[in-house]
Design a protein around this motif. Sequence first.
Motif: not given
Length: 193
Positions: A78-83, A101-109, A158-167
């Motif tokens: 996930v981190a490599r995909l975002v980067e 749980d508001e934990k960042a799996w991938g963040f790049a700027s 099944k529609g269960v939320p796994l997280g949120k993606l932002f760009y």
Amino acid sequence: MRTSLRAKLVQTMVATLVIVSTATLLVVAGMNFYTSKRTLRTIEQHLRTSIEEKGSGLVINQALGLRDLVTDNAFGDVARLVERTLEKDPQLVYGLFLDEDEKAWGFASRQGATKNANDWKRLGIDPKAQRSRGVQAVYRHALGQDVFEFSMAVVDDKGVPLGKLFYGLSDGLLRQALSEARSDSRHSLFITV
């Protein structure tokens, strides 16, 4: 008496010519100004639409791709995909995936990210903000610049939320194109006048 009649006739002709010329010039300038304003609005609308299509397509495709990675707990992938996404597109300012749980799996700027787990918080994103289904697009200020932010919830089959993606996409291209269009419009108005 003839010279005074001839002088009056010439004065009347010159005055009429000046009035007609001035009125024509004002009408042409006004019409050109109005047309250039409409053209600028059209260009801006096309550019905004293009940016929205790009951002929406990006988060939709990546949200689909992230479903399996998140389900398999592939944090590194996930981190490599975002980067990599950020590296390949110079218009992107940041990318972020947060789990439920508001934990960042991938963040790049573009400013770089430290290994601090809360580094993403300088974006000013409120992960608890109520978001509707589908792609959300907002224009906001982040990391010292104006960006078009696109976000989408990542859900499993099944529609269960796994997280949120932002760009965040820079508005630099829009500002540059509008600046060039304004300059061309002024130049065209000057030549026409």
